[in-house]
Scaffold this motif. Structure first.
Motif, short mmCIF file in Angstrom:
data_model
loop_
_atom_site.label_atom_id
_atom_site.label_comp_id
_atom_site.label_asym_id
_atom_site.label_seq_id
_atom_site.Cartn_x
_atom_site.Cartn_y
_atom_site.Cartn_z
N ARG A 1 -10.59 59.12 -21.26
CA ARG A 1 -11.34 60.01 -20.37
C ARG A 1 -12.22 60.91 -21.22
O ARG A 1 -11.73 61.60 -22.12
N ALA B 1 -14.57 63.86 -22.71
CA ALA B 1 -14.48 65.31 -22.70
C ALA B 1 -15.69 65.91 -22.00
O ALA B 1 -16.83 65.52 -22.25
N TYR C 1 -10.03 64.12 -13.61
CA TYR C 1 -9.70 65.42 -14.18
C TYR C 1 -8.88 66.24 -13.18
O TYR C 1 -9.10 66.16 -11.97
N ASP D 1 -7.92 71.34 -21.62
CA ASP D 1 -7.54 70.00 -21.23
C ASP D 1 -8.78 69.15 -20.93
O ASP D 1 -8.97 68.07 -21.50
N SER E 1 -11.38 68.19 -23.73
CA SER E 1 -10.86 67.36 -24.82
C SER E 1 -10.79 65.91 -24.35
O SER E 1 -10.55 65.64 -23.17
N GLN E 2 -11.01 64.99 -25.27
CA GLN E 2 -10.88 63.58 -24.93
C GLN E 2 -9.41 63.24 -24.75
O GLN E 2 -8.59 63.54 -25.61
N ARG E 3 -9.07 62.62 -23.63
CA ARG E 3 -7.68 62.29 -23.34
C ARG E 3 -7.56 60.85 -22.89
O ARG E 3 -8.55 60.21 -22.52
N GLU F 1 -0.21 66.06 -17.19
CA GLU F 1 -0.87 65.84 -18.47
C GLU F 1 -0.02 66.43 -19.60
O GLU F 1 0.40 67.59 -19.52
N LEU G 1 -0.36 67.88 -22.89
CA LEU G 1 -1.43 68.41 -23.73
C LEU G 1 -1.15 68.20 -25.21
O LEU G 1 -2.07 68.21 -26.03
N SER H 1 0.41 65.38 -26.60
CA SER H 1 0.17 63.99 -26.99
C SER H 1 -1.19 63.47 -26.54
O SER H 1 -1.54 62.33 -26.83
N SER H 2 -1.96 64.29 -25.81
CA SER H 2 -3.30 63.90 -25.32
C SER H 2 -3.24 62.75 -24.34
O SER H 2 -4.18 61.95 -24.26
N ALA H 3 -2.15 62.64 -23.57
CA ALA H 3 -2.03 61.58 -22.58
C ALA H 3 -1.58 62.18 -21.25
O ALA H 3 -0.93 63.23 -21.21
#
Length: 379
Positions: free
Chosen positions: A68, A70, A89, A108, A111-113, A264, A266, A268-270
Motif C-alpha cells: 500500500r 504511502a 487506509y 500509519d 508509511s508504505q505498508r 494494523e 505498526l 511490523s508494517s503489516a
C-alpha cells in the motif's frame, strides 16, 4: 495447554521463558492440519548471549501481501472516507479531539505498508463475550476498561492504538487475556469487536506465551476468528478500528450491512484493511463504545460449555495510550467524534463475580486520556 495458530506458510510462533536457564525445557507440540495429526517434541535451552552453541534466532519473515503506497500528509488530510477506504487506509481520528492519535494515524498512512490476506480461521475454543456491568462502582466479571454511552451516541465507529502487553502466568495453569475495542455488548444482544489476545501457559519448568489478532461479531459469530495473516508479538504497536456500514462507504447504522475491521501492526508494517463480516441477523444499536481488557471464555471444540479463564498477568500497564475516540453514525468528514474518557463514560473494574465485594482481578484508571490497567489476581 497453550493453543497456537499457524500463518499462511504453516509457521506457528510462541515464546518460552525457562525458570532455570541451565536446564533443558521439553515441549510437545500437537499439530493438527487437514492432512492429519502429528506430535513433535521440542527441546529448548536458553542463553543470555549468542555463540556457536546458542546461535541467534533467524530473522522474522517479512509480511507478504499487496504493498500500500504511502500518502503525503496533504493527501491524508484531504481524502474523503470513501477515497481512504478504496485505497485500503484506515479512517482518521479527529485531529482536534485527539492530536496524538491523529499523528499515529498519519504515521500509519504516510508509511508504505503491506496489506496482508487476513486468513480468517474460526477458533471455537475462545469466546469474547458480552459484558454485564454493575453500577456503583461499575464492575464486571469479565471486562475492565472504559465504556462510553448515553446521549453522545449512537456510535458506528470506534478506534484505538495500543501496545501489546507482555504477560506471565501462574504455575501449571493456562491463563488468558484480551485487549479490544468494540461497539455494544453491555446489556445488549449484539457486540462487534476486534483486538489482540495475550495468553500464558506455565509448564512448571517454563512459561509459554502466545499472541494473536482476532475479530468477533455476536451473536451470529459466537466465537473468535483469528487473523492468521497478521503476526502479533509482545510490545508491538497496534492500530485498530471497528465500524458498521456498507462496503466502501462511511460508518452508518442505517446501512449496517457489514462489521468492518482494520487492524494494523505498526511495528511490523503489516495489517488487514478492510475485513468485511456480514452482520446477518445481528442488529447493531450503537448504544455503547468500549475499550476493554477482558478475560475471555474457554469453550469445548464445538464452541459450547464456555467458562471464564484465569486472567493472564499483564502487570500495571498503560494500554490505550492516547485519548481514543468513537464516532457517531452518519457523521460527515471531521464530524461526530467523541472522546473515550469524558461525559457519558465510566470506568469498569473486573472482579471474580462482578460485584464490588468480589476478588479484584483488574482495575482501571485514566490519566489525561490514557487508559491504565492494574492486574491484581488470576482468579
Amino acid at each position: 495447554m497453550a493453543r497456537l495458530f499457524a500463518d499462511h506458510d504453516g509457521n506457528a510462533r510462541f515464546f518460552v521463558t525457562p525458570k532455570d536457564s541451565s536446564e533443558t525445557t521439553r515441549l510437545t507440540v500437537h499439530c493438527e492440519a487437514p492432512g492429519g495429526v502429528t506430535d513433535q517434541t521440542v527441546e529448548l535451552r536458553a542463553s543470555k548471549t549468542s555463540n556457536s552453541e546458542y546461535p541467534p534466532p533467524p530473522a522474522l519473515p517479512s509480511p507478504v501481501g499487496q504493498v500500500r503506497r504511502a500518502l503525503s500528509r496533504d493527501e491524508a488530510a484531504n481524502m474523503s472516507d470513501e477515497e481512504l477506504i478504496k485505497g485500503g487506509y484506515p479512517l482518521p481520528p479527529d485531529e482536534r479531539l485527539s492530536p496524538n492519535e491523529y499523528e499515529i494515524w498519519l504515521r500509519d498512512v504516510t508509511s508504505q505498508r503491506v496489506a496482508v490476506n487476513p486468513g480468517l480461521l474460526v477458533n471455537r475454543f475462545t469466546r469474547h463475550d458480552y459484558g454485564n456491568t454493575r453500577n456503583g462502582p461499575a464492575t464486571s466479571n469479565n471486562w475492565s476498561g472504559v465504556e462510553l454511552r448515553g446521549s453522545s451516541g449512537p456510535f458506528a465507529w470506534v478506534s484505538a492504538w495500543w501496545t501489546v502487553p507482555t504477560v506471565t502466568g501462574e504455575s501449571k495453569t493456562q491463563t488468558n487475556s484480551s485487549t479490544w475495542v468494540g461497539i455494544d455488548g453491555d446489556g445488549t444482544t449484539d457486540l462487534a469487536q476486534a483486538g489482540t489476545e495475550q495468553d500464558a501457559f506455565d509448564t512448571g519448568s517454563a512459561t509459554v506465551t502466545t499472541y494473536r489478532a482476532w475479530t468477533e461479531l455476536l451473536p451470529n459469530q459466537p466465537t473468535e476468528s483469528v487473523l492468521t495473516g497478521v503476526s502479533i508479538n509482545p510490545g508491538d504497536q497496534v492500530f485498530t478500528e471497528v465500524w458498521i456500514g456498507p462496503a466502501g462507504g462511511s460508518p452508518s447504522l442505517t446501512s449496517a450491512f457489514f462489521m468492518v475491521v482494520c487492524l494494523e501492526n505498526l511495528t511490523s508494517s503489516a495489517g488487514a484493511c478492510f475485513n468485511y463480516t456480514p452482520v446477518g441477523s445481528t442488529i447493531i444499536g450503537g448504544s455503547e463504545a468500549e475499550w476493554i481488557m477482558e478475560r475471555p471464555g474457554q469453550c469445548d471444540s464445538n464452541g459450547n460449555n464456555c467458562t471464564l479463564s484465569d486472567l493472564a498477568n499483564f502487570g500495571n500497564v498503560p494500554v490505550f495510550t492516547t485519548n481514543v475516540l468513537a464516532r457517531r453514525s452518519n457523521s460527515g468528514r471531521h464530524q461526530g467524534y467523541v472522546g473515550c474518557c469524558g461525559t457519558g463514560s465510566f470506568l469498569i473494574n473486573m472482579t471474580s463475580d462482578g460485584t464490588a465485594t468480589g476478588t479484584t482481578l483488574d482495575t482501571t484508571n485514566t490519566t489525561g486520556g490514557t487508559i491504565n490497567f492494574q492486574w491484581s489476581a488470576f482468579h
